[in-house]
Motif scaffolding. Structure first.
Motif, short mmCIF file in Angstrom:
data_model
loop_
_atom_site.label_atom_id
_atom_site.label_comp_id
_atom_site.label_asym_id
_atom_site.label_seq_id
_atom_site.Cartn_x
_atom_site.Cartn_y
_atom_site.Cartn_z
N GLY A 37 3.75 8.18 1.76
CA GLY A 37 2.56 8.87 2.24
C GLY A 37 2.88 10.09 3.07
N PHE A 38 4.17 10.44 3.17
CA PHE A 38 4.66 11.61 3.92
C PHE A 38 5.60 12.40 3.02
CE2 PHE A 38 3.21 10.06 7.98
CZ PHE A 38 3.29 11.15 8.84
N PHE A 39 5.51 13.73 3.10
CA PHE A 39 6.42 14.58 2.34
C PHE A 39 6.40 15.98 2.93
CE2 PHE A 39 2.32 14.02 0.32
CZ PHE A 39 1.86 15.32 0.10
N TYR A 40 7.43 16.74 2.67
CA TYR A 40 7.46 18.16 3.01
C TYR A 40 6.88 18.94 1.82
CZ TYR A 40 11.03 16.81 6.49
OH TYR A 40 11.72 16.23 7.53
N ALA A 200 1.95 5.84 18.31
CA ALA A 200 1.95 5.49 16.89
C ALA A 200 0.51 5.36 16.38
CB ALA A 200 2.72 4.20 16.67
N HIS A 201 0.22 6.01 15.26
CA HIS A 201 -1.14 6.01 14.72
C HIS A 201 -1.10 6.46 13.26
CE1 HIS A 201 -0.40 10.24 15.60
NE2 HIS A 201 -1.42 10.55 14.82
N THR A 202 -2.19 6.24 12.56
CA THR A 202 -2.43 6.87 11.27
C THR A 202 -3.56 7.87 11.47
OG1 THR A 202 -4.02 5.15 10.60
CG2 THR A 202 -1.71 4.84 9.95
N ASP A 203 -3.65 8.85 10.56
CA ASP A 203 -4.71 9.86 10.65
C ASP A 203 -5.96 9.34 9.93
OD1 ASP A 203 -2.97 11.45 12.04
OD2 ASP A 203 -2.43 12.70 10.33
N PHE A 204 -7.13 9.81 10.38
CA PHE A 204 -8.39 9.30 9.86
C PHE A 204 -8.74 9.83 8.47
CE2 PHE A 204 -10.27 9.11 14.44
CZ PHE A 204 -9.51 7.98 14.69
N GLY A 205 -8.51 11.11 8.25
CA GLY A 205 -9.18 11.81 7.16
C GLY A 205 -8.45 11.86 5.83
N VAL A 240 3.41 17.08 5.25
CA VAL A 240 2.07 16.66 4.84
C VAL A 240 2.03 15.14 4.83
CG1 VAL A 240 0.37 16.65 2.97
CG2 VAL A 240 1.66 18.73 3.48
N ASN A 241 0.96 14.58 5.36
CA ASN A 241 0.77 13.14 5.25
C ASN A 241 -0.67 12.82 4.85
OD1 ASN A 241 0.41 13.78 8.35
ND2 ASN A 241 -0.70 11.87 8.01
N LEU A 242 -0.84 11.67 4.25
CA LEU A 242 -2.14 11.21 3.80
C LEU A 242 -2.83 10.44 4.92
CD1 LEU A 242 -1.15 9.82 0.28
CD2 LEU A 242 -1.74 12.18 0.93
N GLY A 243 -4.15 10.63 5.02
CA GLY A 243 -4.93 9.91 6.01
C GLY A 243 -5.55 8.64 5.45
N ASP A 244 -6.23 7.91 6.33
CA ASP A 244 -6.82 6.63 5.96
C ASP A 244 -7.83 6.76 4.81
OD1 ASP A 244 -5.38 5.54 8.07
OD2 ASP A 244 -7.06 5.63 9.47
N SER A 256 -1.30 5.55 3.92
CA SER A 256 -1.54 6.25 5.18
C SER A 256 -0.60 5.60 6.18
CB SER A 256 -3.00 6.08 5.62
OG SER A 256 -3.21 6.68 6.87
N THR A 257 0.40 6.34 6.62
CA THR A 257 1.56 5.76 7.29
C THR A 257 1.56 6.03 8.79
OG1 THR A 257 2.84 6.03 5.27
CG2 THR A 257 4.10 5.72 7.29
#
Length: 317
Positions: A37-40, A200-205, A240-244, A256-257
């Protein structure tokens, strides 16, 4: 901690590639979304000169006296725009407040805009600091560039899901998005238990496009190996990361990591996340191809705004 190798996705084919290279990009992106769920992203097309101006304006703002920063405190904004003081947010439950200060920017809307008058979620005019020349034009130019990049990433995500490239076009129409400037002082020599730059958290969007300076600090949770990976800055890229919401949309097929920041560089650290959430009334319903045989959706359909309001309610109330 461990130095992880998050994948690097070159977005150039989305603008200049043939169908073969676009499919290859989609395949690589699918692997990244399923596993981390994470990448450059490289080949993003955002000019380095603009990025340099954003960092310069951000540093100039945070270097101001506290009295000047407080003049644009986000507590003065009904749309959550403006300055957030050091320790003003606690992202990790049970941990001390985050060791960062921030500044929130969104779409520039007048007080008499119909969306503002209707009380739409997080919509309204920005607050701009008077003491930083060119702050507003630089940030709004960057905001516009990141809107375009977000649309490109959503088109690539559609390809990764074996959907038409324009599948998310309606989602990308008049989207909710937030640009956030962040300043992290060095980690204290003797921090409180659990104290860190960003808990530590995940993003909402939807998707988050993160601009890093040259200082390390971002860490991404590797669930498979149960360890934190150091996401080192790579010049010329965004993280870039993916949200919830994307996890929900794909029935948790895409991740969502958890991530956090610990500024052990010994220096001031700056970063600029851009949170892209999409059109407020767009429906988020389990996507085609994201259900196995006999599998049911884990989540009921919801609008983007409904999802975000629920996430804010869980976090802040």
């Amino acid at each position: 901690m461990s130095v992880g190798k998050l994948p690097v996705i070159d977005l150039t084919p989305m603008r200049a590639g043939d169908e073969f290279h676009k499919r290859a990009l989609g395949d690589a992106l699918r692997e990244a979304c399923v596993h981390t769920g994470f990448f450059y992203v490289a080949g993003h097309g955002v000019p380095q000169a603009l990025i340099d101006r954003v960092f310069a304006a951000s540093k100039a703002f945070f270097d101001q006296p506290m009295a000047d920063k407080r003049k644009v405190d986000k507590a003065l904004s009904a749309a959550n725009r403006g300055y957030e003081f050091l320790g003003g947010q606690t992202l990790e439950p049970g941990a001390p407040p985050d060791l960062k200060e921030g500044f929130y920017i969104g779409e520039e809307l007048a007080e008499d805009d119909p969306r503002v008058l209707a009380g739409a979620f997080n919509m309204g005019p920005n607050q701009w600091p008077a003491g930083v020349p060119d702050f507003a034009p630089v940030m709004m130019e960057y905001y516009g560039a990141l809107l375009e990049l977000s649309r490109e990433i959503m088109a690539a995500l559609a390809l990764s899901l074996e959907l038409p490239e324009d599948y998310f076009e309606a989602f990308c129409t008049e989207p909710l998005a937030t640009l956030r400037l962040l300043h992290y002082p060095p980690q204290p020599a003797q921090p409180l238990p659990g104290e860190k730059g960003c808990g530590a958290h995940t993003d909402f969007g939807g998707v988050t496009i993160l601009l890093l300076d040259d200082k390390p600090g971002l860490q991404v949770w590797d669930a498979l190996n149960e360890r934190w990976l150091d996401a080192q800055p790579i010049p010329g890229t965004f993280v870039v990361n993916l949200g919830d919401m994307i996890a929900r949309w794909t029935n948790d097929r895409y991740r969502s990591t958890l991530h956090r920041v610990i500024n052990t560089s010994g220096a001031e650290r700056y970063s600029v996340p851009f949170f892209y959430s999409g059109a407020p009334q767009h429906e988020v319903r389990c996507l085609p191809g994201c259900l196995g045989e006999g599998e049911q959706p884990k989540y009921a359909p919801v609008t983007v705004e409904g999802h975000l309001r629920e996430m804010y309610r869980r976090t802040y109330v």
